[in-house]
Design a protein around this motif. Structure first.
Motif, mmCIF file in Angstrom:
data_model
loop_
_atom_site.group_PDB
_atom_site.id
_atom_site.type_symbol
_atom_site.label_atom_id
_atom_site.label_comp_id
_atom_site.label_asym_id
_atom_site.label_seq_id
_atom_site.Cartn_x
_atom_site.Cartn_y
_atom_site.Cartn_z
ATOM 1 N N GLU A 291 -10.836 -0.498 40.143
ATOM 2 C CA GLU A 291 -10.073 -1.067 41.265
ATOM 3 C C GLU A 291 -9.297 -2.023 40.475
ATOM 4 O O GLU A 291 -9.542 -2.427 39.285
ATOM 5 N N ASP A 292 -8.410 -2.715 41.154
ATOM 6 C CA ASP A 292 -7.501 -3.742 40.704
ATOM 7 C C ASP A 292 -8.101 -5.078 41.280
ATOM 8 O O ASP A 292 -8.392 -5.303 42.287
ATOM 9 N N ASN A 293 -8.266 -5.818 40.461
ATOM 10 C CA ASN A 293 -8.563 -7.383 40.609
ATOM 11 C C ASN A 293 -7.644 -8.367 40.150
ATOM 12 O O ASN A 293 -7.083 -8.233 39.259
ATOM 13 N N PHE A 294 -7.455 -9.405 41.123
ATOM 14 C CA PHE A 294 -6.514 -10.418 40.994
ATOM 15 C C PHE A 294 -7.326 -11.859 40.758
ATOM 16 O O PHE A 294 -7.788 -12.102 41.979
ATOM 17 N N ILE A 295 -7.219 -12.415 40.067
ATOM 18 C CA ILE A 295 -7.875 -13.728 39.476
ATOM 19 C C ILE A 295 -7.399 -14.931 40.550
ATOM 20 O O ILE A 295 -5.822 -14.697 40.888
ATOM 21 N N ASP B 226 -16.369 -27.013 44.917
ATOM 22 C CA ASP B 226 -17.739 -26.974 44.760
ATOM 23 C C ASP B 226 -18.044 -26.114 43.767
ATOM 24 O O ASP B 226 -19.417 -25.875 43.656
ATOM 25 N N GLY B 227 -17.185 -25.545 42.772
ATOM 26 C CA GLY B 227 -17.681 -24.426 41.923
ATOM 27 C C GLY B 227 -17.301 -22.903 42.040
ATOM 28 O O GLY B 227 -17.556 -22.224 41.356
ATOM 29 N N ARG B 228 -17.310 -22.532 43.686
ATOM 30 C CA ARG B 228 -17.303 -21.230 43.949
ATOM 31 C C ARG B 228 -15.952 -20.740 43.338
ATOM 32 O O ARG B 228 -15.016 -21.525 43.069
ATOM 33 N N PHE B 229 -15.787 -19.532 43.315
ATOM 34 C CA PHE B 229 -14.642 -18.780 42.416
ATOM 35 C C PHE B 229 -14.246 -17.665 43.578
ATOM 36 O O PHE B 229 -15.029 -16.860 43.779
ATOM 37 N N TRP B 230 -12.846 -17.615 43.747
ATOM 38 C CA TRP B 230 -12.334 -16.558 44.607
ATOM 39 C C TRP B 230 -11.284 -15.743 43.857
ATOM 40 O O TRP B 230 -10.651 -16.160 42.940
ATOM 41 N N PHE B 231 -11.318 -14.538 44.208
ATOM 42 C CA PHE B 231 -10.307 -13.530 43.520
ATOM 43 C C PHE B 231 -10.326 -12.437 44.706
ATOM 44 O O PHE B 231 -11.079 -12.508 45.690
ATOM 45 N N ARG B 232 -9.161 -11.587 44.257
ATOM 46 C CA ARG B 232 -8.919 -10.486 45.134
ATOM 47 C C ARG B 232 -9.432 -9.173 44.543
ATOM 48 O O ARG B 232 -9.136 -9.083 43.281
ATOM 49 N N SER B 233 -9.713 -8.216 45.179
ATOM 50 C CA SER B 233 -10.217 -7.038 44.729
ATOM 51 C C SER B 233 -9.952 -5.799 45.829
ATOM 52 O O SER B 233 -10.120 -6.035 46.868
ATOM 53 N N ASP C 188 -10.692 -0.823 49.436
ATOM 54 C CA ASP C 188 -9.684 -0.071 50.013
ATOM 55 C C ASP C 188 -8.565 -0.126 48.846
ATOM 56 O O ASP C 188 -8.106 -1.418 48.837
ATOM 57 N N PRO C 189 -7.902 0.794 48.269
ATOM 58 C CA PRO C 189 -7.041 0.737 47.166
ATOM 59 C C PRO C 189 -5.565 0.046 47.876
ATOM 60 O O PRO C 189 -4.713 -0.384 46.876
ATOM 61 N N GLN C 190 -5.458 -0.054 49.225
ATOM 62 C CA GLN C 190 -4.261 -0.095 49.825
ATOM 63 C C GLN C 190 -4.282 -1.762 50.330
ATOM 64 O O GLN C 190 -3.349 -2.011 50.705
ATOM 65 N N ALA C 191 -5.680 -2.327 50.043
ATOM 66 C CA ALA C 191 -5.679 -3.783 50.772
ATOM 67 C C ALA C 191 -6.631 -4.356 50.002
ATOM 68 O O ALA C 191 -7.787 -4.547 50.374
ATOM 69 N N PRO C 192 -6.254 -5.205 49.222
ATOM 70 C CA PRO C 192 -7.039 -6.019 48.114
ATOM 71 C C PRO C 192 -7.699 -7.041 49.175
ATOM 72 O O PRO C 192 -7.138 -7.746 49.839
ATOM 73 N N ASP C 193 -9.016 -7.240 49.203
ATOM 74 C CA ASP C 193 -9.564 -8.019 50.087
ATOM 75 C C ASP C 193 -9.850 -9.563 49.279
ATOM 76 O O ASP C 193 -9.938 -9.317 47.856
ATOM 77 N N SER C 194 -10.304 -10.549 50.058
ATOM 78 C CA SER C 194 -10.708 -11.813 49.170
ATOM 79 C C SER C 194 -12.164 -11.790 49.071
ATOM 80 O O SER C 194 -12.880 -11.392 50.004
#
Length: 190
Positions: free
Chosen positions: A130-134, A140-147, A151-157
């Motif tokens: 899969e493709d991941n995007f930083i 508060d220290g949580r970290f979000w990214f997209r992957s 679904d290869p057509q729709a990167p989720d948060s």
């Protein structure tokens, strides 16, 4: 008679400069080649205490994470991968940096967390194709990214929770989207 010409070109902020090899411009070709080999440095971020700066540089040949004190002394390479590092973030809560590494220099980047000295490295994405995007760290220290694992057509948060050491889908998309900020405290995202 047709002659094959070799040209060297360099793109700069002011345009493209080209020189033809085998002509009286051999010296110019050498200068252009030397300029193209100048390392680049980008994506610099301060540590939460402002005493250190992490940045990405290709000075070792491949873009990697480097660390330097805020006065610019003692630059040290932190990551040692053969693949390029693409992006970088520093947690505002603890001494943790996040970065993504693109296997082979393309897509399929994986997201990692580590200490600024390069120890305690852990991958927080699946490690698959899969493709991941930083993204970034929340206050508060949580970290979000997209992957696009789901679904290869729709990167989720996704949000990685450091206390549990787990990442989960926060927002599913039918197309493109992403998180810009997380409410503090609370559980809402922009």
């Amino acid at each position: 008679m047709n002659k094959v010409l070799l040209a060297a070109c360099l793109f700069s902020g002011v345009g493209v400069v080209c020189a033809q090899a085998g002509s009286s411009s051999d010296a110019l070709v050498g200068r252009i080649k030397a300029m193209a080999e100048i390392p680049s440095t980008y994506n610099a971020v301060y540590s939460p205490d402002g005493k250190r700066i992490a940045f990405i540089s290709n000075r070792s040949g491949t873009p990697q994470v480097w660390l330097v004190d805020a006065a610019g002394e003692g630059a040290k390479q932190i990551t040692q991968t053969t693949d390029p590092v693409g992006s970088l973030a520093w947690s505002p809560v603890d001494d943790t940096i996040a970065y993504d590494v693109a296997r082979g220099g393309g897509y399929n980047a994986q997201v990692f967390l580590s200490r600024p000295d390069g120890t305690e490295v852990r991958r927080i994405t699946s490690g698959g194709k899969e493709d991941n995007f930083i993204g970034a760290f929340a206050p508060d220290g949580r970290f979000w990214f997209r992957s696009n694992l789901r679904d290869p057509q729709a990167p989720d948060s996704w949000i990685y929770e450091p206390r549990s050491g787990k990442a989960a889908i926060a927002i599913k998309y039918d197309g493109l989207g992403g998180i810009n900020d997380i409410e503090r405290p609370g559980n809402r995202a922009l």
